[in-house]
Write an enzyme that holds these catalytic residues in place. Structure first.
Site, PDB file in Angstrom:
ATOM      1  N   GLY A   1       0.818  -1.204   0.000  1.00  0.00           N
ATOM      2  CA  GLY A   1       0.000   0.000   0.000  1.00  0.00           C
ATOM      3  C   GLY A   1       0.851   1.253   0.000  1.00  0.00           C
ATOM      4  O   GLY A   1       2.049   1.225   0.307  1.00  0.00           O
TER       5      GLY A   1
ATOM      6  N   HIS B   1      -8.551  -3.556   8.590  1.00  0.00           N
ATOM      7  CA  HIS B   1      -7.358  -4.260   8.127  1.00  0.00           C
ATOM      8  C   HIS B   1      -6.136  -3.990   8.996  1.00  0.00           C
ATOM      9  O   HIS B   1      -5.207  -4.771   9.001  1.00  0.00           O
ATOM     10  CB  HIS B   1      -7.071  -3.831   6.686  1.00  0.00           C
ATOM     11  CG  HIS B   1      -6.083  -4.680   5.965  1.00  0.00           C
ATOM     12  ND1 HIS B   1      -6.266  -6.031   5.751  1.00  0.00           N
ATOM     13  CD2 HIS B   1      -4.887  -4.376   5.380  1.00  0.00           C
ATOM     14  CE1 HIS B   1      -5.244  -6.514   5.078  1.00  0.00           C
ATOM     15  NE2 HIS B   1      -4.385  -5.536   4.845  1.00  0.00           N
ATOM     16  N   TRP B   2      -6.141  -2.882   9.727  1.00  0.00           N
ATOM     17  CA  TRP B   2      -4.973  -2.482  10.524  1.00  0.00           C
ATOM     18  C   TRP B   2      -5.208  -2.754  12.005  1.00  0.00           C
ATOM     19  O   TRP B   2      -5.247  -1.842  12.820  1.00  0.00           O
ATOM     20  CB  TRP B   2      -4.688  -0.997  10.324  1.00  0.00           C
ATOM     21  CG  TRP B   2      -3.998  -0.659   9.035  1.00  0.00           C
ATOM     22  CD1 TRP B   2      -3.286  -1.488   8.231  1.00  0.00           C
ATOM     23  CD2 TRP B   2      -3.933   0.634   8.422  1.00  0.00           C
ATOM     24  NE1 TRP B   2      -2.786  -0.813   7.148  1.00  0.00           N
ATOM     25  CE2 TRP B   2      -3.176   0.499   7.242  1.00  0.00           C
ATOM     26  CE3 TRP B   2      -4.446   1.876   8.758  1.00  0.00           C
ATOM     27  CZ2 TRP B   2      -2.917   1.567   6.393  1.00  0.00           C
ATOM     28  CZ3 TRP B   2      -4.191   2.948   7.908  1.00  0.00           C
ATOM     29  CH2 TRP B   2      -3.430   2.797   6.742  1.00  0.00           C
TER      30      TRP B   2
ATOM     31  N   ARG C   1       1.555   9.315   5.989  1.00  0.00           N
ATOM     32  CA  ARG C   1       1.355   8.421   4.846  1.00  0.00           C
ATOM     33  C   ARG C   1       1.422   9.187   3.523  1.00  0.00           C
ATOM     34  O   ARG C   1       1.967   8.687   2.539  1.00  0.00           O
ATOM     35  CB  ARG C   1       0.008   7.711   4.980  1.00  0.00           C
ATOM     36  CG  ARG C   1       0.042   6.496   5.884  1.00  0.00           C
ATOM     37  CD  ARG C   1       0.756   5.353   5.170  1.00  0.00           C
ATOM     38  NE  ARG C   1       0.890   4.192   6.019  1.00  0.00           N
ATOM     39  CZ  ARG C   1       0.713   2.937   5.609  1.00  0.00           C
ATOM     40  NH1 ARG C   1       0.402   2.685   4.360  1.00  0.00           N
ATOM     41  NH2 ARG C   1       0.891   1.939   6.432  1.00  0.00           N
TER      42      ARG C   1
ATOM     43  N   ASN D   1       1.773  -8.837   8.328  1.00  0.00           N
ATOM     44  CA  ASN D   1       0.523  -8.129   8.074  1.00  0.00           C
ATOM     45  C   ASN D   1       0.203  -8.161   6.592  1.00  0.00           C
ATOM     46  O   ASN D   1       1.033  -7.778   5.770  1.00  0.00           O
ATOM     47  CB  ASN D   1       0.656  -6.682   8.569  1.00  0.00           C
ATOM     48  CG  ASN D   1      -0.456  -5.775   8.066  1.00  0.00           C
ATOM     49  OD1 ASN D   1      -0.206  -4.702   7.538  1.00  0.00           O
ATOM     50  ND2 ASN D   1      -1.684  -6.198   8.231  1.00  0.00           N
TER      51      ASN D   1
ATOM     52  N   ASN E   1       3.888   0.300   9.868  1.00  0.00           N
ATOM     53  CA  ASN E   1       2.984  -0.753  10.346  1.00  0.00           C
ATOM     54  C   ASN E   1       3.178  -1.061  11.824  1.00  0.00           C
ATOM     55  O   ASN E   1       2.201  -1.258  12.549  1.00  0.00           O
ATOM     56  CB  ASN E   1       3.189  -2.029   9.536  1.00  0.00           C
ATOM     57  CG  ASN E   1       2.285  -2.131   8.325  1.00  0.00           C
ATOM     58  OD1 ASN E   1       2.129  -3.184   7.745  1.00  0.00           O
ATOM     59  ND2 ASN E   1       1.691  -1.034   7.916  1.00  0.00           N
TER      60      ASN E   1
END
Length: 293
Positions: free
Chosen positions: A42, A266-267, A184, A107, A50
């Protein structure tokens, strides 16, 4: 829960290792049995992005080795699609560090690579924990919403498209602080980062990704060959790798248990940080005599 008092910083933990294909960048902190931590893919993904906030909890128990996969962070850029070479790079990493035995925490795409390494190296991998990524979605559409939004960003890398993708990664949008978004955005728009992510995600590569995900023979063989005790974790509301993907992993991995985080996307290591740390550390430090024979 944080159990250390000395701050763990990105730069203080920064390390490099040269392998045949180039430089691998990683972070190292803590003492104890080695734990190799593999991030997902991503825009702006790195080992630190992460897992950086989790290291204070993990470092008292493990020698944490948080790798930037090729094409991400400060590691070398692979010549072709990372999906085809990620597990090879992880194997070169553990060999380069001379690790005889280690555990893996992966992950998403990092979970897939962790599973591949565990299957290929049963005598070295002590325990395996994953956050989504493994298995095969049985009922959900392909590509998922999260992957579709990721491709939207790759094709049109605006801040608005990045935020739309990030919202698909979590259950609660309040998780996405301005600081997290800005961090990000800065990482995702670096030219090298954009070039690398385009090797994996684009409109023209969606059919390739679908074929990889539906390559049942390879995926099922990998799952069956994993001998290490395995913890498969998932966010119940994951819109990137939906929850039904865990069913084949739960059935085919020899010694597998599952933990599902409610109200989580998802995280989970970010969105359900304390619970994630507690569950995964308990599993990774569990007495060997408690494992299934």
């Amino acid at each position: 829960m944080n159990t250390t008092t000395t701050p763990i910083t990105e730069e203080d933990t920064s390390r490099t290792l040269r392998i045949d294909h180039g430089i691998l960048h990683y972070h190292e902190v803590g003492h104890g049995p080695p734990l190799v931590m593999l991030h997902g893919s991503g825009p702006g993904a790195t080992g630190w992005a992460n897992f950086g906030e989790n290291l204070a909890a993990f470092a008292p128990h493990f020698r944490c080795l948080v790798l930037d996969l090729p094409g991400f962070g400060r590691s070398y850029a692979p010549p072709t699609n990372l999906v085809l070479h990620g597990a090879e790079a992880v194997s070169a990493f553990v060999d380069g560090l001379g690790l005889d035995a280690f555990s893996l925490l992966g992950n998403s795409l990092g979970g897939k690579f962790a599973a591949q390494v565990a299957a290929a190296r049963p005598d070295q991998v002590r325990r395996l924990a994953t956050i989504g990524g493994v298995g095969l979605p049985l009922f959900s559409p392909l590509p998922s919403e999260g992957i579709s939004r990721l491709v939207d960003f790759v094709e049109n890398p605006t801040r608005e498209q990045l935020i739309a993708w990030m919202r698909s990664m979590v259950f609660d949008p309040a998780t996405l602080t301005e600081e997290l978004i800005e961090r990000r955005w800065a990482a995702a728009t670096e030219p090298e980062a954009l070039a690398s992510i385009r090797q994996i995600y684009s409109r023209e590569k969606l059919s390739f990704l679908r074929d990889v995900m539906l390559d049942n023979n390879n995926e099922f063989v990998t799952l069956r060959e994993i001998q290490a005790p395995t913890l498969v974790t998932w966010g119940r509301d994951d819109r990137v790798t939906p929850l039904d993907g865990m069913i084949p992993a739960m059935r085919l991995i020899r010694d597998c248990e599952v933990h599902i985080f409610p109200n989580c996307g998802h995280w989970s290591m970010i969105e359900r940080k304390d619970e994630f740390e507690r569950v995964v550390i308990e599993f990774l430090t569990r007495d060997e005599s408690e494992t299934t024979p």
